[in-house]
Design a protein around this motif. Structure first.
Motif, PDB file in Angstrom:
ATOM      1  N   LEU A  84       8.690  17.006  77.268  1.00 43.00           N
ATOM      2  CA  LEU A  84       9.593  17.304  78.387  1.00 43.00           C
ATOM      3  C   LEU A  84      10.828  18.023  77.847  1.00 43.00           C
ATOM      4  O   LEU A  84      11.319  17.697  76.769  1.00 43.00           O
ATOM      5  N   ASN A  85      11.290  18.984  78.619  1.00 45.17           N
ATOM      6  CA  ASN A  85      12.484  19.725  78.228  1.00 45.17           C
ATOM      7  C   ASN A  85      13.712  18.829  78.371  1.00 45.17           C
ATOM      8  O   ASN A  85      14.127  18.483  79.469  1.00 45.17           O
ATOM      9  N   GLU A  86      14.297  18.468  77.239  1.00 49.50           N
ATOM     10  CA  GLU A  86      15.401  17.501  77.234  1.00 49.50           C
ATOM     11  C   GLU A  86      16.646  18.016  77.955  1.00 49.50           C
ATOM     12  O   GLU A  86      17.510  17.251  78.333  1.00 49.50           O
ATOM     13  N   ARG A  87      16.764  19.316  78.094  1.00 47.33           N
ATOM     14  CA  ARG A  87      17.982  19.881  78.696  1.00 47.33           C
ATOM     15  C   ARG A  87      17.791  20.222  80.165  1.00 47.33           C
ATOM     16  O   ARG A  87      18.598  20.929  80.742  1.00 47.33           O
ATOM     17  N   SER A 119      17.676  13.779  89.558  1.00 52.73           N
ATOM     18  CA  SER A 119      18.835  14.360  88.890  1.00 52.73           C
ATOM     19  C   SER A 119      19.037  13.806  87.490  1.00 52.73           C
ATOM     20  O   SER A 119      20.010  14.128  86.823  1.00 52.73           O
ATOM     21  N   ARG A 120      18.086  12.977  87.018  1.00 58.98           N
ATOM     22  CA  ARG A 120      18.213  12.399  85.675  1.00 58.98           C
ATOM     23  C   ARG A 120      17.622  13.330  84.618  1.00 58.98           C
ATOM     24  O   ARG A 120      16.847  14.217  84.928  1.00 58.98           O
ATOM     25  N   TYR A 121      17.968  13.039  83.373  1.00 64.67           N
ATOM     26  CA  TYR A 121      17.401  13.808  82.265  1.00 64.67           C
ATOM     27  C   TYR A 121      16.326  12.974  81.556  1.00 64.67           C
ATOM     28  O   TYR A 121      16.411  11.739  81.558  1.00 64.67           O
ATOM     29  N   TYR A 162       7.125  20.843  74.337  1.00 64.05           N
ATOM     30  CA  TYR A 162       7.599  21.078  75.699  1.00 64.05           C
ATOM     31  C   TYR A 162       7.497  22.549  76.072  1.00 64.05           C
ATOM     32  O   TYR A 162       7.360  22.892  77.241  1.00 64.05           O
ATOM     33  N   GLN A 165       7.729   5.873  81.694  1.00 68.07           N
ATOM     34  CA  GLN A 165       8.259   6.679  82.805  1.00 68.07           C
ATOM     35  C   GLN A 165       8.155   8.162  82.490  1.00 68.07           C
ATOM     36  O   GLN A 165       7.777   8.967  83.325  1.00 68.07           O
ATOM     37  N   GLU A 196      15.400   9.224  93.499  1.00 62.75           N
ATOM     38  CA  GLU A 196      16.729   9.317  92.874  1.00 62.75           C
ATOM     39  C   GLU A 196      16.641   9.704  91.399  1.00 62.75           C
ATOM     40  O   GLU A 196      17.652  10.035  90.786  1.00 62.75           O
ATOM     41  N   HIS A 197      15.450   9.678  90.834  1.00 63.84           N
ATOM     42  CA  HIS A 197      15.301  10.072  89.433  1.00 63.84           C
ATOM     43  C   HIS A 197      15.409  11.576  89.232  1.00 63.84           C
ATOM     44  O   HIS A 197      15.522  12.037  88.103  1.00 63.84           O
ATOM     45  N   GLU A 215      12.000   0.292  88.241  1.00 66.80           N
ATOM     46  CA  GLU A 215      12.075   1.711  87.869  1.00 66.80           C
ATOM     47  C   GLU A 215      13.505   2.238  87.877  1.00 66.80           C
ATOM     48  O   GLU A 215      13.787   3.301  87.354  1.00 66.80           O
ATOM     49  N   LYS A 235       9.515  -1.291  92.505  1.00 62.08           N
ATOM     50  CA  LYS A 235      10.466  -0.176  92.611  1.00 62.08           C
ATOM     51  C   LYS A 235      11.744  -0.483  91.830  1.00 62.08           C
ATOM     52  O   LYS A 235      12.339   0.386  91.233  1.00 62.08           O
ATOM     53  N   HIS A 273      15.748  11.966  78.606  1.00 60.86           N
ATOM     54  CA  HIS A 273      16.079  10.948  77.609  1.00 60.86           C
ATOM     55  C   HIS A 273      16.559   9.642  78.239  1.00 60.86           C
ATOM     56  O   HIS A 273      16.709   8.644  77.541  1.00 60.86           O
ATOM     57  N   GLU A 274      16.808   9.667  79.560  1.00 57.50           N
ATOM     58  CA  GLU A 274      17.265   8.446  80.223  1.00 57.50           C
ATOM     59  C   GLU A 274      16.093   7.540  80.610  1.00 57.50           C
ATOM     60  O   GLU A 274      16.303   6.429  81.075  1.00 57.50           O
ATOM     61  N   PHE A 275      14.865   8.042  80.419  1.00 54.28           N
ATOM     62  CA  PHE A 275      13.698   7.295  80.869  1.00 54.28           C
ATOM     63  C   PHE A 275      13.038   6.553  79.720  1.00 54.28           C
ATOM     64  O   PHE A 275      13.203   6.912  78.549  1.00 54.28           O
ATOM     65  N   ARG A 292      24.956   8.256  85.567  1.00 51.38           N
ATOM     66  CA  ARG A 292      24.335   9.576  85.505  1.00 51.38           C
ATOM     67  C   ARG A 292      24.855  10.389  84.326  1.00 51.38           C
ATOM     68  O   ARG A 292      26.029  10.352  84.007  1.00 51.38           O
ATOM     69  N   PRO A 335      19.315  26.648  76.038  1.00 57.17           N
ATOM     70  CA  PRO A 335      20.104  25.418  76.197  1.00 57.17           C
ATOM     71  C   PRO A 335      20.110  24.537  74.943  1.00 57.17           C
ATOM     72  O   PRO A 335      21.058  23.810  74.706  1.00 57.17           O
ATOM     73  N   TYR A 336      19.053  24.624  74.138  1.00 57.02           N
ATOM     74  CA  TYR A 336      18.991  23.834  72.917  1.00 57.02           C
ATOM     75  C   TYR A 336      19.895  24.417  71.831  1.00 57.02           C
ATOM     76  O   TYR A 336      20.118  23.789  70.815  1.00 57.02           O
ATOM     77  N   LEU A 353       7.546   6.701  90.600  1.00 55.03           N
ATOM     78  CA  LEU A 353       8.969   6.906  90.285  1.00 55.03           C
ATOM     79  C   LEU A 353       9.738   7.089  91.582  1.00 55.03           C
ATOM     80  O   LEU A 353       9.151   7.255  92.649  1.00 55.03           O
ATOM     81  N   ILE A 394      17.149   3.156  87.084  1.00 58.69           N
ATOM     82  CA  ILE A 394      17.885   3.326  85.835  1.00 58.69           C
ATOM     83  C   ILE A 394      19.330   2.940  86.098  1.00 58.69           C
ATOM     84  O   ILE A 394      19.991   3.517  86.961  1.00 58.69           O
TER      85      ILE A 394
END
Lengths: 338, 322
Positions: free
Chosen positions: B106-109, B151-153, A230, B161, B148-149, A50, A47, B155-157, A56, A251-252, B145, A52
């Motif tokens: 994956l949608n980056e936004r 709320s991440r985006y 995507y 992952q 807590e992941h 994994e 765990k 590109h942080e993975f 944030r 958004p892009y 996973l 990060i």
């Protein structure tokens, strides 16, 4: 050097006297240290691998951080805000009225050079150029900002659907070809003759065909990202086109839309100036930068301040708006974050 | 293992063509006359080189590409061509896809929470917000996973992952059938096994059927029960995984297998890649079709080929002592 030596010896629990001794003599102290105290078993936790560690990420927070990271940008942004606020507030307090020439019979109040009393000097009918310019700047800003807003709203909505739907593209491109080929000046002249001169007709002139250029631009951008994987994934999850436009496509495009706006606002300010200069813009009852420049142009040689001050104000407003827009667009591009 | 005939067919691809381009006179056929069944609970691999049409066929099954001929039957219902909206939605719920490039799919936004919940939103597969979050947490946990992941985006993975987020997104729909389009070829070698093991684990837990599209034969051997070899849009050989590796019959399969590198420098030095020259170029050859050379082992051949292939097969069987 001494400092380094001292600490190095400390680290290996050697003293200065040990230097030069045979190894077996030195290890006495080192042997006291139990190996178990030095090492301990590290536990492997899946765990934990994994997690990060990075802080944030928040899109808008990063946009803001990037935007304010440059002092120059912050300076220009504050400058723009002040100019816009000033041009909206100041005309309310000045007693300038384009239909009422108060000083027209006072020869001593005409053609005065800029001074502390008359900041931008006075003009051929004794009006304060400072008042005239800011009243004109306000009207130019109102017109260009509202026309830009209308253009962008219609253009983005139509363009997003246009880019997304292959069926719609077939006939929209024909409509675009027709509208894009209508000469702008001709259209402006006809609209101004039919509808008269004023805020409404001028904004209409700037939006009636302009939206399709925005829509065309957005359409092309949407087509570029429409078939990315995507979006295919979203399709496989049953997402409807409407949701995909809002969640996956727009958004892009924040950054490129900002870039477009930052070009559109100064462009429409100069449109307003141009049309008013040609006599197709605002009527004489409204202050206008374009008409001001047009009426002062004959004093370019004799009283250059009359011509150059409005032109300079126009240029400063346009350029600083453009710079801020570009910097916002840059900040909105996630590639510039961190 | 030769009990295939008694097993339940979940997906049946019947004489499917996929055609691209507007050119009516000479259309480009990306997939020609594809014909195979996939049984419930198995992993069926589709193997071929780049541009062989394996992805196109996978996408035809999930209705991204339309078939120009033939039909696809899923769970007894036709899912190709024009079908009702209701059927279309049922296809989406029952068939899910894992994409090749986790960075692009994956949608980056959007946050991971949105990425994983997307299918739930579309079909309203949750009672209330709490239920939805619980489902997302469970799906993330299933793929290793952390909650807590959410709320991440993306590109942080890391790549692995991200691919697991892609798997979670597909699994949350509780599908019966999964099309994995080269799910590990964009991943780092060190995490390929992790993702493959995860896929195998989920398959057992959730009783899934996989269509595994790949070009890497060593991976396919590890994961697949049966393998179809596709070349230039044409399926040339279908067999059980071990049979195909032991008794490759079609020259293309032979050539493909000869190209697999061996982790042994001596063997690797002696290895001679067998070059395949396209037989279909011969205009005088009799028309070929899929024929069963051994039970459950199909090869694309005509009578003439069949003789050669049988001969070759018998030699190989003699060599392996059967």
């Amino acid at each position: 050097m001494n400092y380094f030596k001292k600490h190095m010896f400390d680290k290996f629990s050697l003293s200065r006297d040990d230097f030069g001794k045979a190894p077996e003599e030195i290890t006495e102290e080192a042997a006291d240290i139990n190996e178990d105290e030095l090492f301990e078993f590290a536990e492997f936790d899946e765990k934990k691998s994994e997690i990060i560690a990075a802080p944030r990420y928040s899109y808008w927070k990063s946009v803001w951080k990037t935007f304010i990271s440059s002092k120059f940008t912050v300076f220009v942004a504050i400058f723009v805000i002040l100019i816009v606020l000033f041009s909206f507030i100041y005309p309310k307090f000045s007693d300038y009225d384009p239909m009422n020439a108060k000083h027209i019979n006072d020869a001593s109040h005409k053609y005065l050079r800029p001074s502390l009393e008359h900041i931008f000097g006075t003009d051929n009918i004794g009006e304060e150029v400072f008042d005239v310019v800011w009243a004109g700047a306000r009207n130019s800003l109102i017109i260009s900002l509202s026309a830009t807003a209308i253009d962008m709203i219609i253009g983005i909505i139509v363009g997003a659907i246009w880019g997304f739907s292959k069926k719609m593209d077939k006939w929209m491109i024909e409509i675009y070809n027709v509208i894009a080929n209508v000469p702008f000046l001709l259209l402006a002249m006809i609209l101004s003759y039919v509808l008269g001169a004023g805020f409404g007709p001028l904004i209409l002139t700037m939006t009636v065909t302009e939206w399709i250029f925005v829509a065309y631009f957005i359409r092309t951008q949407v087509m570029i990202i429409r078939d990315r994987e995507y979006n295919l994934a979203s399709k496989c999850l049953g997402t409807s086109s409407g949701v995909m436009i809002v969640k996956n496509i727009l958004p892009y495009m924040i950054s490129i839309i900002m870039t477009y706006i930052s070009r559109q606002v100064p462009m429409l300010i100069s449109y307003e100036v141009f049309l008013s200069y040609m006599g197709l813009g605002l009527g004489t009852q409204y202050a206008s930068l374009g008409r001001t420049i047009s009426s002062y142009k004959s004093y370019m040689m004799g009283y250059p301040h009359l011509f150059w001050i409005p032109v300079a104000v126009l240029a400063i407003i346009s350029i600083s708006l453009y710079i801020v827009g570009q910097k916002l667009a840059d900040a909105a591009d996630p590639r510039t974050h961190r | 293992m030769s009990m295939n005939n008694e097993r339940e067919v979940i997906l049946s691809v019947k004489h499917v063509d996929v055609t691209f381009g507007d050119n009516k006179k000479k259309p480009f056929k990306a997939v020609k006359d594809a014909n195979f069944d996939i049984y419930r609970g198995e992993t069926f691999a589709l193997v071929g080189e780049s541009g062989s049409g394996k992805t196109t066929l996978g996408r035809a099954i999930i209705r991204i590409n339309s078939c120009s001929a033939g039909e696809i039957i899923f769970d007894g219902e036709r899912i190709s061509g024009k079908i009702s909206r209701q059927q279309d939605r049922s296809v989406i719920r029952n068939i899910q896809m894992i994409f090749q490039d986790p960075a692009a799919s994956l949608n980056e936004r959007a946050t991971i929470e949105y990425c994983v919940s997307e299918g739930l939103y579309n079909f309203h597969l949750y009672k209330n917000e709490q239920d939805r979050i619980a489902k997302v947490d469970k799906a993330l946990e299933d793929v290793g996973l952390l909650p807590e992941h959410k709320s991440r985006y993306p590109h942080e993975f890391s790549g692995g992952q991200r691919q697991r987020v892609g798997i979670a997104r597909a699994m949350i729909m509780e599908p019966k059938f999964i099309i994995a389009d080269e799910p590990i070829s964009a991943l780092d070698v060190s995490i390929r096994a992790q993702v493959l093991n995860l896929m195998n684990k989920l398959k057992k837990e959730k009783n899934l059927t996989y269509l595994f599209i790949a070009h890497d034969l060593s991976v396919v051997r590890f994961i697949a029960d049966r393998i179809a070899v596709i070349h230039l849009g044409r399926i040339v050989e279908i067999a059980e995984s071990e049979v195909l590796f032991k008794y490759p019959v079609h020259p293309y399969t032979v050539s493909l297998l000869s190209a697999v590198p061996m982790p042994d420098p001596i063997i690797e030095k002696q290895r001679e890649p067998i070059v395949y020259t396209k037989e279909e170029d011969d205009p005088n050859a009799a028309p070929r079709e899929m024929r069963e050379i051994r039970p459950g082992h199909f090869v694309y051949a005509n009578d003439e080929d069949m003789k050669i292939y049988l001969d070759r097969l018998e030699k190989m069987e003699a060599f392996h002592g059967e």
